[in-house]
Design a protein around this motif. Structure first.
Motif, PDB file in Angstrom:
ATOM      1  N   LEU A 153     -16.529   6.499 -57.393  1.00 27.70           N
ATOM      2  CA  LEU A 153     -16.110   6.027 -59.005  1.00 27.70           C
ATOM      3  C   LEU A 153     -17.311   5.764 -59.700  1.00 27.70           C
ATOM      4  CD1 LEU A 153     -13.763   5.743 -61.107  1.00 27.70           C
ATOM      5  CD2 LEU A 153     -13.767   3.319 -60.403  1.00 27.70           C
TER       6      LEU A 153
ATOM      7  N   PHE B  50      -7.087   3.225 -55.070  1.00 28.85           N
ATOM      8  CA  PHE B  50      -7.681   1.921 -54.597  1.00 28.85           C
ATOM      9  C   PHE B  50      -6.550   1.237 -54.036  1.00 28.85           C
ATOM     10  CE2 PHE B  50      -9.488  -2.059 -55.436  1.00 28.85           C
ATOM     11  CZ  PHE B  50     -10.898  -2.032 -55.082  1.00 28.85           C
TER      12      PHE B  50
ATOM     13  N   LYS C  59      -9.316   7.448 -57.984  1.00 30.11           N
ATOM     14  CA  LYS C  59      -9.211   5.890 -57.996  1.00 30.11           C
ATOM     15  C   LYS C  59      -8.102   5.427 -57.137  1.00 30.11           C
ATOM     16  CE  LYS C  59      -7.162   6.046 -62.593  1.00 30.11           C
ATOM     17  NZ  LYS C  59      -7.469   5.492 -64.120  1.00 30.11           N
TER      18      LYS C  59
ATOM     19  N   ASN D 165     -11.673   0.750 -49.552  1.00 30.26           N
ATOM     20  CA  ASN D 165     -11.989   0.392 -51.000  1.00 30.26           C
ATOM     21  C   ASN D 165     -13.380   0.647 -51.381  1.00 30.26           C
ATOM     22  OD1 ASN D 165      -9.339  -0.004 -51.715  1.00 30.26           O
ATOM     23  ND2 ASN D 165      -9.268  -2.214 -51.360  1.00 30.26           N
TER      24      ASN D 165
ATOM     25  N   VAL E 204     -14.028   4.187 -52.175  1.00 28.29           N
ATOM     26  CA  VAL E 204     -13.559   4.659 -53.334  1.00 28.29           C
ATOM     27  C   VAL E 204     -14.203   4.345 -54.765  1.00 28.29           C
ATOM     28  CG1 VAL E 204     -11.519   4.508 -54.877  1.00 28.29           C
ATOM     29  CG2 VAL E 204     -11.134   4.794 -52.286  1.00 28.29           C
ATOM     30  N   LEU E 205     -14.749   3.066 -54.427  1.00 31.89           N
ATOM     31  CA  LEU E 205     -15.589   2.512 -55.714  1.00 31.89           C
ATOM     32  C   LEU E 205     -16.772   3.022 -55.732  1.00 31.89           C
ATOM     33  CD1 LEU E 205     -15.162   0.313 -57.774  1.00 31.89           C
ATOM     34  CD2 LEU E 205     -16.090  -1.489 -56.092  1.00 31.89           C
TER      35      LEU E 205
ATOM     36  N   PRO F 257     -11.756   3.599 -66.071  1.00 32.07           N
ATOM     37  CA  PRO F 257     -10.465   3.995 -65.570  1.00 32.07           C
ATOM     38  C   PRO F 257      -9.642   3.098 -64.853  1.00 32.07           C
ATOM     39  CG  PRO F 257     -12.489   5.464 -64.891  1.00 32.07           C
ATOM     40  CD  PRO F 257     -12.853   3.980 -65.723  1.00 32.07           C
ATOM     41  N   PHE F 258     -10.003   1.720 -64.662  1.00 31.49           N
ATOM     42  CA  PHE F 258      -9.245   0.784 -64.165  1.00 31.49           C
ATOM     43  C   PHE F 258      -8.612  -0.323 -65.211  1.00 31.49           C
ATOM     44  CE2 PHE F 258     -10.901   2.026 -59.888  1.00 31.49           C
ATOM     45  CZ  PHE F 258      -9.601   1.812 -59.116  1.00 31.49           C
TER      46      PHE F 258
ATOM     47  N   ALA G 110     -13.980  -3.260 -59.683  1.00 29.51           N
ATOM     48  CA  ALA G 110     -13.403  -1.940 -60.403  1.00 29.51           C
ATOM     49  C   ALA G 110     -13.099  -1.893 -61.764  1.00 29.51           C
ATOM     50  CB  ALA G 110     -12.183  -1.634 -59.393  1.00 29.51           C
TER      51      ALA G 110
END
Length: 378
Positions: free
Chosen positions: A347, A172, A170, A340, A343-344, A120-121, A115
């Motif tokens: 993204l 997460f 995100k 997760n 979500v990933l 964004p992370f 991620a």
């Protein structure tokens, strides 16, 4: 718009949708191939089935919210020669709970590393810590069973604590930990935040009023992070409510003391009216001018993102009546892992197509179907 341009737009949308769907399948397969090998079920080298066979079945059972016994039978209609439910349960229940916890911590590590490759992370992000409970109807003396408020005919549960990203697009889960009846909030909060600090840049952390205590506030201050939570209306605090009854907002430097240990901690006690004119209390170490105290409502509203993530995790949850704690723990951790991954995938695909991600690009049901399909095409 003339018919020609309208037809071109329709064709473009169809083409874009097809391209996006192919990319979703591609990214899902790539991530699956990186994560599945980490789930070591300690199977014998000559086992008829692989970990992938077991995980595909468990994903199917989770996505259909079924019991493993029934799910394994219906899964046979989609795939030939799949593991029987008793074989799956046998392999999971023999795993030590500590091993399962470390197994999924390693898995979460891998997902976070993937991620944070994306911008964004790598930015400062807001996090929230919360406790979730799964009600239990078995013996209260069974392993890891905790006492809780009565609900749906029982006052016993299995308890987990998580730290989650609460930014749109995100949301997460960085880490999930089991709790038993002797686990203190202090030790797990310390572990969660220390872990999160080693992985991401933290902007603010939100907690609910269940964490309003001297030892937790002292810990948060010592960890040098920005934090925000509702304050409990204790007797000393209520005097301030009366004193500033006619004031829209007031910030007071407040010291809280533990009656049992004598420990003390300081924070900013914020008294501010909500939109209905009702006095609300926040505890925080953020310094905001009194005239801007209404910002606390906006910031704390982000914490509701964790409620959304818990609700969606339910889409990845298999049903079970097993009394084996290993099975319960594995099922919960696997649901977080699937969440997760989901979500990933959204993204990464959003970044590829320059989409401003406000909500996931793929439903949980479709994502799960791709995941347990024979071989998604690349």
């Amino acid at each position: 718009m003339n018919p020609t341009n309208r037809n071109k737009e329709i064709e473009f949308n169809k083409s874009f949708h097809s391209l996006k769907s192919k990319e979703i399948r591609k990214i899902t397969k790539i991530l699956r191939n990186k994560v599945y090998p980490l789930i070591n079920l300690k199977m014998h080298h000559n086992s008829k089935y692989s970990e992938k066979d077991f995980l595909d079945l468990l994903t199917y059972v989770a996505m259909t919210h079924d019991f493993t016994n029934n799910g394994s039978k219906t899964f046979e209609l989609l795939k030939e020669d799949t593991p029987a439910s008793n074989t799956v349960i046998h392999h999971i229940k023999k795993l030590d709970p500590d091993y399962i916890e470390k197994l999924f911590m390693k898995t979460f590590d891998r997902l976070i590393k993937m991620a944070i490759k994306y911008k964004p992370f790598r930015e400062k992000i807001d996090l929230a810590i919360d406790i979730t409970e799964q009600m239990y109807y078995g013996d209260e003396n069974d392993s890891m069973v905790c006492e809780t408020k009565p609900k749906n005919g029982t006052s016993h549960c299995f308890r987990y604590i998580t730290i989650n990203v609460v930014e749109n697009g995100k949301r997460f889960t960085l880490l999930a930990l089991p709790m038993h009846k002797f686990t203190t909030k202090l030790e797990v909060v310390n572990k969660l935040i220390t872990y999160a600090k080693s992985k991401v840049k933290i902007n603010r952390i939100y907690l609910d009023r269940g964490f309003f205590s001297t030892d937790i506030i002292k810990l948060l201050n010592e960890l040098r992070i920005k934090w925000l939570m509702p304050a409990i209306k204790r007797r000393n605090i209520k005097t301030y409510l009366d004193k500033y009854a006619g004031v829209f907002s007031k910030v007071i430097k407040y010291e809280i003391e533990s009656h049992s240990t004598g420990e003390r901690a300081t924070f900013n006690l914020v008294i501010v009216d909500n939109r209905e004119g009702r006095k609300c209390l926040f505890a925080t170490n953020l310094d905001v001018p009194e005239q801007l105290a209404h910002y606390y409502f906006r910031w704390y509203s982000k914490r509701w993102g964790i409620e959304t993530s818990f609700r969606v995790k339910g889409d990845f949850k298999a049903r079970t009546t097993s009394k084996y704690y290993s099975v319960r723990l594995f099922y919960f951790m696997w649901s977080v892992c699937l969440y997760n991954l989901w979500v990933l995938v959204s993204l990464i695909v959003a970044l590829i197509f320059y989409i401003d991600l406000k909500k996931p690009l793929i439903t949980t049901k479709l994502f799960g179907t791709i995941l347990y399909s024979l071989e998604p095409r690349v």
